[in-house]
Design a protein around this motif. Structure first.
Motif, PDB file in Angstrom:
ATOM      1  N   TYR A  63      32.819   1.425  13.891  1.00 51.28           N
ATOM      2  CA  TYR A  63      32.566   2.568  14.765  1.00 51.28           C
ATOM      3  C   TYR A  63      31.155   2.519  15.347  1.00 51.28           C
ATOM      4  CZ  TYR A  63      32.055   7.380  16.390  1.00 51.28           C
ATOM      5  OH  TYR A  63      31.833   8.494  17.162  1.00 51.28           O
ATOM      6  N   GLY A  64      30.196   2.117  14.515  1.00 45.30           N
ATOM      7  CA  GLY A  64      28.820   2.029  14.994  1.00 45.30           C
ATOM      8  C   GLY A  64      28.672   1.008  16.110  1.00 45.30           C
ATOM      9  N   ILE A  65      29.325  -0.138  15.938  1.00 45.31           N
ATOM     10  CA  ILE A  65      29.264  -1.166  16.992  1.00 45.31           C
ATOM     11  C   ILE A  65      29.928  -0.655  18.265  1.00 45.31           C
ATOM     12  CG2 ILE A  65      30.093  -3.443  17.661  1.00 45.31           C
ATOM     13  CD1 ILE A  65      29.740  -4.310  14.754  1.00 45.31           C
ATOM     14  N   THR A  66      31.097  -0.029  18.095  1.00 49.16           N
ATOM     15  CA  THR A  66      31.821   0.475  19.270  1.00 49.16           C
ATOM     16  C   THR A  66      31.028   1.544  20.002  1.00 49.16           C
ATOM     17  OG1 THR A  66      33.943   0.037  18.167  1.00 49.16           O
ATOM     18  CG2 THR A  66      33.965   1.525  20.058  1.00 49.16           C
ATOM     19  N   LEU A  67      30.513   2.508  19.237  1.00 41.87           N
ATOM     20  CA  LEU A  67      29.744   3.580  19.862  1.00 41.87           C
ATOM     21  C   LEU A  67      28.451   3.043  20.467  1.00 41.87           C
ATOM     22  CD1 LEU A  67      29.640   6.591  20.458  1.00 41.87           C
ATOM     23  CD2 LEU A  67      28.504   6.936  18.250  1.00 41.87           C
ATOM     24  N   GLY A  68      27.843   2.050  19.812  1.00 42.00           N
ATOM     25  CA  GLY A  68      26.640   1.437  20.359  1.00 42.00           C
ATOM     26  C   GLY A  68      26.912   0.743  21.680  1.00 42.00           C
ATOM     27  N   LEU A  69      28.025   0.017  21.759  1.00 38.34           N
ATOM     28  CA  LEU A  69      28.387  -0.657  23.012  1.00 38.34           C
ATOM     29  C   LEU A  69      28.678   0.353  24.117  1.00 38.34           C
ATOM     30  CD1 LEU A  69      30.692  -3.524  21.653  1.00 38.34           C
ATOM     31  CD2 LEU A  69      28.359  -3.736  22.543  1.00 38.34           C
ATOM     32  N   ILE A  70      29.323   1.457  23.740  1.00 42.63           N
ATOM     33  CA  ILE A  70      29.593   2.501  24.735  1.00 42.63           C
ATOM     34  C   ILE A  70      28.288   3.112  25.236  1.00 42.63           C
ATOM     35  CG2 ILE A  70      30.598   4.798  25.060  1.00 42.63           C
ATOM     36  CD1 ILE A  70      32.844   3.966  23.179  1.00 42.63           C
ATOM     37  N   ALA A  71      27.373   3.370  24.312  1.00 43.90           N
ATOM     38  CA  ALA A  71      26.075   3.937  24.705  1.00 43.90           C
ATOM     39  C   ALA A  71      25.296   2.970  25.589  1.00 43.90           C
ATOM     40  CB  ALA A  71      25.265   4.293  23.457  1.00 43.90           C
ATOM     41  N   ILE A  72      25.340   1.689  25.249  1.00 38.23           N
ATOM     42  CA  ILE A  72      24.651   0.685  26.071  1.00 38.23           C
ATOM     43  C   ILE A  72      25.279   0.612  27.461  1.00 38.23           C
ATOM     44  CG2 ILE A  72      24.218  -1.786  26.331  1.00 38.23           C
ATOM     45  CD1 ILE A  72      23.920  -1.928  23.297  1.00 38.23           C
ATOM     46  N   GLY A  73      26.631   0.657  27.503  1.00 32.32           N
ATOM     47  CA  GLY A  73      27.309   0.649  28.795  1.00 32.32           C
ATOM     48  C   GLY A  73      26.946   1.862  29.636  1.00 32.32           C
ATOM     49  N   SER A  74      26.851   3.027  28.980  1.00 26.77           N
ATOM     50  CA  SER A  74      26.453   4.239  29.701  1.00 26.77           C
ATOM     51  C   SER A  74      25.025   4.121  30.213  1.00 26.77           C
ATOM     52  CB  SER A  74      26.587   5.458  28.791  1.00 26.77           C
ATOM     53  OG  SER A  74      27.929   5.648  28.382  1.00 26.77           O
ATOM     54  N   TRP A  75      24.148   3.527  29.408  1.00 26.48           N
ATOM     55  CA  TRP A  75      22.757   3.363  29.829  1.00 26.48           C
ATOM     56  C   TRP A  75      22.649   2.383  30.999  1.00 26.48           C
ATOM     57  CZ3 TRP A  75      18.203   5.225  30.217  1.00 26.48           C
ATOM     58  CH2 TRP A  75      17.120   4.395  30.498  1.00 26.48           C
ATOM     59  N   GLU A  76      23.435   1.301  30.946  1.00 27.14           N
ATOM     60  CA  GLU A  76      23.420   0.340  32.045  1.00 27.14           C
ATOM     61  C   GLU A  76      23.927   0.979  33.333  1.00 27.14           C
ATOM     62  OE1 GLU A  76      25.694  -2.970  30.709  1.00 27.14           O
ATOM     63  OE2 GLU A  76      24.032  -3.855  29.558  1.00 27.14           O
ATOM     64  N   GLN A  77      24.972   1.781  33.223  1.00 28.06           N
ATOM     65  CA  GLN A  77      25.471   2.486  34.409  1.00 28.06           C
ATOM     66  C   GLN A  77      24.423   3.456  34.928  1.00 28.06           C
ATOM     67  OE1 GLN A  77      28.941   4.866  33.712  1.00 28.06           O
ATOM     68  NE2 GLN A  77      29.092   5.554  35.830  1.00 28.06           N
ATOM     69  N   PHE A  78      23.769   4.168  34.020  1.00 23.84           N
ATOM     70  CA  PHE A  78      22.712   5.101  34.404  1.00 23.84           C
ATOM     71  C   PHE A  78      21.586   4.353  35.128  1.00 23.84           C
ATOM     72  CE2 PHE A  78      18.851   7.537  33.728  1.00 23.84           C
ATOM     73  CZ  PHE A  78      19.248   8.850  33.881  1.00 23.84           C
ATOM     74  N   SER A  79      21.187   3.209  34.583  1.00 21.23           N
ATOM     75  CA  SER A  79      20.111   2.422  35.197  1.00 21.23           C
ATOM     76  C   SER A  79      20.525   1.886  36.555  1.00 21.23           C
ATOM     77  CB  SER A  79      19.716   1.268  34.265  1.00 21.23           C
ATOM     78  OG  SER A  79      19.241   1.739  33.024  1.00 21.23           O
ATOM     79  N   ASP A  80      21.790   1.471  36.688  1.00 22.04           N
ATOM     80  CA  ASP A  80      22.280   0.970  37.973  1.00 22.04           C
ATOM     81  C   ASP A  80      22.241   2.061  39.039  1.00 22.04           C
ATOM     82  OD1 ASP A  80      22.689  -1.511  36.884  1.00 22.04           O
ATOM     83  OD2 ASP A  80      24.834  -1.227  36.532  1.00 22.04           O
ATOM     84  N   VAL A  81      22.668   3.265  38.654  1.00 25.23           N
ATOM     85  CA  VAL A  81      22.641   4.374  39.614  1.00 25.23           C
ATOM     86  C   VAL A  81      21.206   4.710  40.001  1.00 25.23           C
ATOM     87  CG1 VAL A  81      23.218   6.807  39.960  1.00 25.23           C
ATOM     88  CG2 VAL A  81      24.817   5.319  38.776  1.00 25.23           C
ATOM     89  N   GLN A  82      20.313   4.705  39.025  1.00 23.53           N
ATOM     90  CA  GLN A  82      18.896   4.986  39.302  1.00 23.53           C
ATOM     91  C   GLN A  82      18.305   3.931  40.228  1.00 23.53           C
ATOM     92  OE1 GLN A  82      16.258   5.007  35.844  1.00 23.53           O
ATOM     93  NE2 GLN A  82      15.264   6.828  36.667  1.00 23.53           N
ATOM     94  N   LEU A 231      23.783  13.082  17.118  1.00 23.85           N
ATOM     95  CA  LEU A 231      22.728  12.570  17.988  1.00 23.85           C
ATOM     96  C   LEU A 231      23.242  11.449  18.884  1.00 23.85           C
ATOM     97  CD1 LEU A 231      19.655  12.528  15.552  1.00 23.85           C
ATOM     98  CD2 LEU A 231      19.954  13.985  17.560  1.00 23.85           C
ATOM     99  N   LEU A 232      24.047  10.561  18.313  1.00 24.98           N
ATOM    100  CA  LEU A 232      24.618   9.472  19.111  1.00 24.98           C
ATOM    101  C   LEU A 232      25.559  10.016  20.183  1.00 24.98           C
ATOM    102  CD1 LEU A 232      25.353   6.861  16.284  1.00 24.98           C
ATOM    103  CD2 LEU A 232      23.527   6.786  17.990  1.00 24.98           C
ATOM    104  N   LEU A 233      26.335  11.025  19.815  1.00 31.84           N
ATOM    105  CA  LEU A 233      27.230  11.643  20.794  1.00 31.84           C
ATOM    106  C   LEU A 233      26.428  12.325  21.903  1.00 31.84           C
ATOM    107  CD1 LEU A 233      29.977  13.257  18.510  1.00 31.84           C
ATOM    108  CD2 LEU A 233      30.201  11.236  19.958  1.00 31.84           C
TER     109      LEU A 233
END
Length: 277
Positions: A63-82, A231-233
């Motif tokens: 679960y930690g790996i999955t949630l971490g990958l999701i968070a990283i993907g969200s951050w990458e999308q956020f950075s791309d939009v920025q 916090l992760l959520l």
């Protein structure tokens, strides 16, 4: 997920407090009936904390790996939009400078219309995007600017080259704008969120299965685990909506272009005069 959009209207402090508080409440509140059932059915059947630890470690890692990958993907999308927003503002500044080489009266009219569009983007588009909307009047301003630019007729080879470059810059800015508009409603699918929430509950529920004589100690450990998951959520939720919440992309890049380029003194007459000499 759409039912949680009201959270983005809160400050980061309250947003985080509500998410972490919700996961902590589920963890501690669920511990009470879980301990009652454990004492009644499992304490006398060879129940061992080591076995629970193995399962918690395995499930927690997945679960930690999955949630971490999701968070990283969200951050990458956020950075791309920025990055896209910064590029769009930079192109608007370049377009404004290129228009400075146009002859009058086209130069002043196009400058004014492009400036009006940028101001409307700052003052109307951004508040609208924070509500998940795209104000129509801002689109109309860009359409009017595009129509007037298309009506310009170059009178020389130099103006033809300049006009082609301005058209290219406008097409790039329009493309970047379209990506920005698409990002308003861009978020993770509901199925992903089901997996995220279900995984969080499973990890918390496994913590209920430990045999600990002290309820206070057990509750403290469960609360810490639940708070960490909360916090992760919270971070994942914040990054999932790049234009909503306190941790959102603002119009700073457009304000910089407006203040430093569009409101600067016009240097074209002096440059033209030097060229004439």
């Amino acid at each position: 997920m759409t039912n949680l959009l009201w959270l983005y209207d809160l400050s980061d402090f309250w947003f985080c407090l509500i998410v972490v508080g919700a996961t902590s409440f589920v963890g501690v509140a669920g511990l009470v009936p879980a301990r009652i059932l454990l004492k009644r059915y499992l304490y006398k059947t060879g129940h061992k904390n080591e076995v629970v630890s193995y399962f918690l470690a395995a499930i927690g890692v997945f679960y930690g790996i999955t949630l971490g990958l999701i968070a990283i993907g969200s951050w990458e999308q956020f950075s791309d939009v920025q990055s896209n927003v910064s590029d769009e503002a930079a192109i608007a500044g370049s377009l404004y400078r290129d228009l400075s080489q146009f002859p009058e009266p086209a130069r002043t009219r196009l400058h004014d219309e492009l400036r009006q569009y940028i101001v409307a983007t700052i003052e109307k588009s951004w508040p609208g995007m924070q509500r998940g909307e795209n104000p129509r009047e801002v689109t109309e301003l860009l359409s009017r600017f595009t129509d007037h630019l298309g009506a310009f007729e170059p009178a020389s080879a130099r103006e033809q080259v300049l006009f082609a470059e301005v058209q290219r810059q406008l097409n790039r800015m329009t493309e970047m704008r379209r990506r920005r508009i698409e990002a308003i409603a861009s978020n993770m699918p509901g199925a992903v969120w089901v997996m995220v929430y279900a995984g969080a509950f499973i990890n918390i529920a496994i913590c209920w299965l430990f045999m600990i004589d002290s309820f206070r100690l057990h509750a403290l450990l469960v609360w810490k685990m639940s708070a960490l998951i909360g916090l992760l959520l919270f971070v994942t939720l914040e990054l999932d909506r790049p234009f909503r919440g306190d941790l959102s992309i603002g119009p700073d890049a457009f304000k910089l272009v407006h203040d430093d380029i569009m409101m600067a003194p016009d240097q074209v007459p002096r440059a033209t005069a030097r060229g004439d000499k």
